[in-house]
Design an enzyme around this catalytic site. Structure first.
Site, PDB file in Angstrom:
ATOM      1  N   ASP A  74       0.793  -1.222   0.000  1.00  0.00           N
ATOM      2  CA  ASP A  74       0.000   0.000   0.000  1.00  0.00           C
ATOM      3  C   ASP A  74       0.831   1.281   0.000  1.00  0.00           C
ATOM      4  O   ASP A  74       0.264   2.377  -0.086  1.00  0.00           O
ATOM      5  CB  ASP A  74      -0.963   0.003   1.191  1.00  0.00           C
ATOM      6  CG  ASP A  74      -2.078  -1.013   1.013  1.00  0.00           C
ATOM      7  OD1 ASP A  74      -2.598  -1.113  -0.113  1.00  0.00           O
ATOM      8  OD2 ASP A  74      -2.417  -1.704   1.992  1.00  0.00           O
ATOM      9  N   ASP A 119      -6.037  -4.850  -6.421  1.00  0.00           N
ATOM     10  CA  ASP A 119      -5.791  -3.484  -5.953  1.00  0.00           C
ATOM     11  C   ASP A 119      -4.350  -3.039  -6.222  1.00  0.00           C
ATOM     12  O   ASP A 119      -4.062  -1.859  -6.388  1.00  0.00           O
ATOM     13  CB  ASP A 119      -6.036  -3.363  -4.440  1.00  0.00           C
ATOM     14  CG  ASP A 119      -7.188  -4.186  -3.912  1.00  0.00           C
ATOM     15  OD1 ASP A 119      -7.509  -5.239  -4.507  1.00  0.00           O
ATOM     16  OD2 ASP A 119      -7.754  -3.819  -2.884  1.00  0.00           O
TER      17      ASP A 119
HETATM   18  N1  GLY Z   1      -7.216  -1.833  -1.161  1.00  0.00           N
HETATM   19  C1  GLY Z   1      -8.194  -2.269  -0.265  1.00  0.00           C
HETATM   20  C2  GLY Z   1      -9.575  -2.000  -0.703  1.00  0.00           C
HETATM   21  O1  GLY Z   1      -9.834  -1.647  -1.835  1.00  0.00           O
HETATM   22  O2  GLY Z   1     -10.460  -2.157   0.121  1.00  0.00           O
END
Ligand code: GLY
Length: 399
Positions: A117, A178
């Site tokens: 992230d 993601d």
């Molecule tokens: N990246 C985590 C979500 O989209 O909830």
């Protein structure tokens, strides 16, 4: 003479009747501007509300109160990023000071190597900060963060590992859709710092994801776990979707945005085709509602009573606005029409909060993690971020 009189009358007639298409777009532009004006004030209130809580950033609403995060939460970079967009829009110096302050609150995350992230955290905050101000000090942070993200690349799987193995992530080597979003920082850093390695890693990850994450209909799995000895796929499952075989709405949105962004940097036609295929899946889906704001999962069993996820709507909207620049008619018009319908919906009281309401978030009705029962029908800082980005893109495209 007769011909001139006729032409003058025709011109008057056209003037009187107007151009309905232009009028519609002008009205939506005005709505987008009003909404950004509101966002400036709502963002200011949000910034004020946390200014005396060092290190804290907004996340959502829990039990009726503002839910905060530390810099370590994956959402930490979105509010600073939103403030940069709002400063860019308004040139308001107070917003710039807030943007600087909240950006500084995530600085320590440049060293994050235990999850993927870091791209969200640092590029939404410092990346936008650099884009808007050219502050050179921000460059070092982005470069360090890019190096941190690259530590998670495995040449056998040819991917960046998203999550380590935890109780909530039982996979050996989890890559989630993601993760496509974190490639933006690497692609940008490759150009800016001339580090080819950043580009190679991002391209490798995007290629492996294109091969392994997508079904024949171009919907995507949420999680793919890899075998680190053979580099092959171990399992394909979900973490935040309704089921392993369902199309979790935000995951589809991340994929659309991710491949559109990869095309921006590479001009590789394969990425453009992938983005168009994902868009086709979304736009033709029987469960995409009339206002184009998706249910939290396209296969949620209680559709049409299922909850909407405004974050997926905002991400798709922003991505379609960009993708429409890369295609010809009739796709260009089709993507614009959907994005405009989404803007119309998101700027309406159905989704947009009133002044000072919603703990000063902009949008209501997001879904964070349905299977876990957390962040159900609440505002989400990333929904606001991509919404503001979409409004800015819309004004830029239609000026
Ligand atoms: N990246 C985590 C979500 O989209 O909830």
């Amino acid at each position: 003479m007769k011909k001139i009189v006729f032409l003058m009358m025709a011109a008057l007639l056209v003037g009187a009747c107007g151009n309905p298409e232009r009028e519609r777009r002008e009205a939506l532009r005005a709505r987008a501007q009003q909404t950004l004006d509101f966002a400036v004030e709502q963002g200011r209130r949000m910034a004020e509300s946390l200014i005396d809580r060092p290190g804290r950033l907004p996340k959502s609403i829990r039990d009726g109160k503002l839910e905060e995060t530390s810099s370590a939460g994956w959402v930490s970079g979105f509010f600073p990023g939103e403030l940069w967009y709002l400063y860019e829009y308004s040139s308001d110096e107070e917003l710039r000071r807030y943007a600087e302050e909240y950006t500084s609150r995530v600085e320590d995350q440049q060293y994050t190597t235990d999850n993927h992230d870091v791209g969200f955290m640092i590029f939404c905050s410092f990346g936008n900060g650099w884009r808007v101000t050219g502050n050179e000090a921000y460059l070092d942070v982005i470069r360090t963060a890019s190096n941190s993200l690259c530590t998670r690349f495995n040449p056998v799987t040819r991917t960046i590992r998203s999550w380590d193995t935890h109780s909530w992530s039982p996979w050996n080597y989890a890559v989630i859709i993601d993760n496509m979003m974190n490639l933006e920082m690497l692609m940008w850093s490759a150009d800016r710092f001339g580090e080819e390695r950043f580009r190679e890693i991002a391209v490798s990850h995007a290629d492996a994801t294109m091969k392994n994450h997508f079904r024949p209909d171009f919907s995507s799995y949420h999680v793919v776990s890899y075998d680190t000895v053979t580099g092959g796929v171990e399992v394909r499952q979900t973490s935040q979707g309704y089921s392993d075989e369902s199309a979790w709405a935000r995951g589809q949105a991340w994929g659309l945005y991710g491949y559109t962004m990869m095309y921006r940097f590479t001009h590789d036609a394969r990425y453009l085709e992938q983005a168009k295929h994902i868009a086709r899946f979304l736009l033709d889906h029987k469960n995409l509602p009339e206002d184009k704001i998706p249910y939290w999962d396209f296969d949620a069993p209680d559709i049409p009573d299922a909850l909407r996820d405004v974050s997926a709507g905002a991400i798709i909207c922003s991505a379609l606005l960009e993708l429409s620049d890369y295609v010809q008619e009739p796709l260009r018009d089709e993507y614009m029409a959907v994005a405009e319908r989404q803007i119309e919906a998101l700027c309406s009281p159905d989704y947009l909060a009133g002044e000072g309401e919603n703990c000063n978030f902009l949008l209501k009705h997001g879904v964070g993690n349905h299977p876990k029962g957390t962040e159900i029908d609440v505002p989400l800082s990333y929904a606001d971020y991509y919404f503001v980005e979409a409004l800015m893109r819309y004004l830029e495209k239609t000026k």
